[in-house]
Design a protein around this motif. Sequence first.
Motif, mmCIF file in Angstrom:
data_model
loop_
_atom_site.group_PDB
_atom_site.id
_atom_site.type_symbol
_atom_site.label_atom_id
_atom_site.label_comp_id
_atom_site.label_asym_id
_atom_site.label_seq_id
_atom_site.Cartn_x
_atom_site.Cartn_y
_atom_site.Cartn_z
ATOM 1 N N ASN A 116 -7.201 7.361 0.618
ATOM 2 C CA ASN A 116 -7.507 5.934 0.493
ATOM 3 C C ASN A 116 -6.403 5.046 1.061
ATOM 4 O O ASN A 116 -6.661 3.907 1.452
ATOM 5 C CB ASN A 116 -7.734 5.575 -0.973
ATOM 6 C CG ASN A 116 -9.063 6.074 -1.497
ATOM 7 O OD1 ASN A 116 -9.966 6.382 -0.708
ATOM 8 N ND2 ASN A 116 -9.190 6.166 -2.815
ATOM 9 N N ARG A 117 -5.198 5.568 1.121
ATOM 10 C CA ARG A 117 -4.089 4.778 1.662
ATOM 11 C C ARG A 117 -4.373 4.374 3.104
ATOM 12 O O ARG A 117 -4.129 3.242 3.516
ATOM 13 C CB ARG A 117 -2.788 5.584 1.571
ATOM 14 C CG ARG A 117 -1.529 4.738 1.516
ATOM 15 C CD ARG A 117 -0.296 5.608 1.416
ATOM 16 N NE ARG A 117 -0.251 6.388 0.205
ATOM 17 C CZ ARG A 117 0.249 5.979 -0.938
ATOM 18 N NH1 ARG A 117 0.755 4.765 -1.020
ATOM 19 N NH2 ARG A 117 0.269 6.763 -2.001
ATOM 20 N N VAL A 159 -4.914 4.624 -4.937
ATOM 21 C CA VAL A 159 -4.125 4.690 -3.713
ATOM 22 C C VAL A 159 -3.716 6.148 -3.487
ATOM 23 O O VAL A 159 -2.531 6.513 -3.544
ATOM 24 C CB VAL A 159 -2.908 3.759 -3.797
ATOM 25 C CG1 VAL A 159 -2.209 3.668 -2.432
ATOM 26 C CG2 VAL A 159 -3.328 2.362 -4.240
ATOM 27 N N LEU A 194 -7.059 1.639 3.175
ATOM 28 C CA LEU A 194 -6.489 0.348 2.774
ATOM 29 C C LEU A 194 -5.670 -0.268 3.907
ATOM 30 O O LEU A 194 -5.751 -1.482 4.166
ATOM 31 C CB LEU A 194 -5.620 0.530 1.528
ATOM 32 C CG LEU A 194 -6.373 0.773 0.212
ATOM 33 C CD1 LEU A 194 -5.426 1.328 -0.863
ATOM 34 C CD2 LEU A 194 -7.020 -0.520 -0.281
ATOM 35 N N GLN A 195 -4.885 0.562 4.590
ATOM 36 C CA GLN A 195 -4.077 0.057 5.707
ATOM 37 C C GLN A 195 -4.969 -0.506 6.812
ATOM 38 O O GLN A 195 -4.678 -1.556 7.396
ATOM 39 C CB GLN A 195 -3.176 1.170 6.257
ATOM 40 C CG GLN A 195 -2.109 1.677 5.292
ATOM 41 C CD GLN A 195 -0.940 0.729 5.141
ATOM 42 O OE1 GLN A 195 -1.028 -0.445 5.490
ATOM 43 N NE2 GLN A 195 0.174 1.224 4.623
ATOM 44 N N VAL A 221 -6.376 -3.907 5.730
ATOM 45 C CA VAL A 221 -5.359 -4.954 5.810
ATOM 46 C C VAL A 221 -5.249 -5.490 7.232
ATOM 47 O O VAL A 221 -5.226 -6.703 7.459
ATOM 48 C CB VAL A 221 -3.992 -4.407 5.337
ATOM 49 C CG1 VAL A 221 -2.866 -5.357 5.738
ATOM 50 C CG2 VAL A 221 -3.985 -4.189 3.833
ATOM 51 N N LEU A 230 -5.802 -0.566 -5.920
ATOM 52 C CA LEU A 230 -5.631 -1.814 -5.188
ATOM 53 C C LEU A 230 -6.958 -2.265 -4.619
ATOM 54 O O LEU A 230 -7.688 -1.471 -4.014
ATOM 55 C CB LEU A 230 -4.614 -1.632 -4.051
ATOM 56 C CG LEU A 230 -4.393 -2.844 -3.134
ATOM 57 C CD1 LEU A 230 -3.785 -4.010 -3.914
ATOM 58 C CD2 LEU A 230 -3.506 -2.475 -1.947
ATOM 59 N N VAL A 243 0.838 -1.208 0.000
ATOM 60 C CA VAL A 243 0.000 0.000 0.000
ATOM 61 C C VAL A 243 0.869 1.253 0.000
ATOM 62 O O VAL A 243 0.606 2.218 -0.726
ATOM 63 C CB VAL A 243 -0.956 0.003 1.213
ATOM 64 C CG1 VAL A 243 -1.665 1.343 1.344
ATOM 65 C CG2 VAL A 243 -1.978 -1.127 1.077
ATOM 66 N N ASP A 244 1.929 1.237 0.781
ATOM 67 C CA ASP A 244 2.832 2.400 0.847
ATOM 68 C C ASP A 244 3.604 2.600 -0.454
ATOM 69 O O ASP A 244 3.998 3.725 -0.778
ATOM 70 C CB ASP A 244 3.833 2.227 2.000
ATOM 71 C CG ASP A 244 3.185 2.439 3.360
ATOM 72 O OD1 ASP A 244 2.130 3.106 3.415
ATOM 73 O OD2 ASP A 244 3.729 1.918 4.359
#
Length: 515
Positions: free
Chosen positions: A165-166, A161, A169-170, A173, A143, A134-135
């Motif tokens: 949104n990052r 991303v 997403l994190q 996860v 993604l 993600v990073d």
Amino acid sequence: MSRIHPPRHASKARRTAMRRKTLLLIILFVVCFTAALAFGPGATASGSSAVNTPDASFTEGPLELGASLTRSKVAVGSDGRFSLALTFFAPDTYPDDRPAPVEKPVDLVVVLDRSGSMRGAKITDARNALALLVDTLSPRDRLGLVSYADGVQVHTPPIQVTAGNRSLLQQAVMRIVAGGNTNLGSGLRTGLEQLRQVAMLDDDAPISFDDCRGCPPHPSGRTRRVILISDGLANRGVTDPGALAGMARRAAMQGWSVSAVGVGLDFNEYLMTCLADAGGGTYHFLEEPQAFADLFMEELHAARRIAATSMSIDIRLPRGVSLEEASGYEITRSGDGASLLVGDITAGSSRTIHLTLRADTRKAAEYVLDSLAVSYMQENATMNQTLASPLRIAAVADESEAEASYAPAAWERKVLREDYGKLKETVARAVSDGDKDEAMEAIKNYRQKTAQQNQAVGSDKVQENLDSEVSELESSVEESFSGSATEQMAKQKEAGKRIQYEGYMDRRDKSAARD
């Protein structure tokens, strides 16, 4: 302009000689015509005057393609096997020196196994590697995250991303928790459906997985890929390998790819290989889950540099020649034709696929291979390049003539990649089945056959393979059958998967594709 006639006073002997010459030409024509009929389509009389071409090029196109035979002659009465090597090279620049787009945006959907066997280090390492992914992704990339156990959960659809949104997403996860069975089929289907939905939004055109054969490519400047991860056996939902491979194959027909990742020592490596081949992606074996991060970076790097997708080979064979194998890829046959999907290729890399063929050697003949095409998708269009000149293989009565026809470089590469890779796959199956005798017999046969052929070629690299690598493979088999029954079981699991993976990488020439 006046014609020149022979003088009326020409000698009788001269006129007789001219009649004999004419008669000889007529007889020669009849003989050649009869021979052509006898050998039928694709075959002509073979002899010392036959021209056998070991190499051929393809028509011009974005990819640099070449074809070469490992030998141009086989002996009458032999098994008639010969190999055709097809080499693909994707340059970093187009023919007009325009730079190739080597940093494409990526639509990536990760389909993660979260069954009970993933508890502990596996799921922890997978989450950490996903967080790193993600990073690493850019705002141009998208993604999606899907996980499966008894059921399937879509944690996020494919989203850009961006900075906002990052964080989402994190969080998604870190919420993945392991537990349950392995419904791999539903996970794969859902992952592909997520990719389909985002592709429809981009392309403004319907996409169907029901019957994609012959469908036109969907316009996109993006690379689209599913990475399927499993550490166990598919035991819920769709479990048939053929049906699962069919899902991946239909995605590949759209210009997308499916890569398959086996984690640990309890997954079905043959199913994962089949999925990757059908989906035009790559099969990865991760014995240790710490390698997740490297895997994701490798897949991302390859996806951004894709030069061509959905590469397929189509060949029509002359009567008397058959196609037996194609570097382990599934062959689709139709009449005198055959086709196979070989996946994608990254810019600046090359791949070689070996086709193993067999010629009818019941009598002397020459066979002409002149119908070979490579098709692929590039820059939203389907490209097609065909063989520019024919290749010829002759069945000859003189065995020494056949042995002298080896093309040393082509044969050497075929042995070291295709033949040795196939040996490792055979040995891996035997070790996994606990059959030491079968594994050792396969090694013995390979050593004897290759050494005999190498007497005619004299390759130092092949001799080194026989002296060193084959001996190491033999020792690896011996080691896997040593120790207690429990120790042997664990060793055979590890050796079987490791050796099979090495053979797969050799035969598909995937290691060269990653350079």
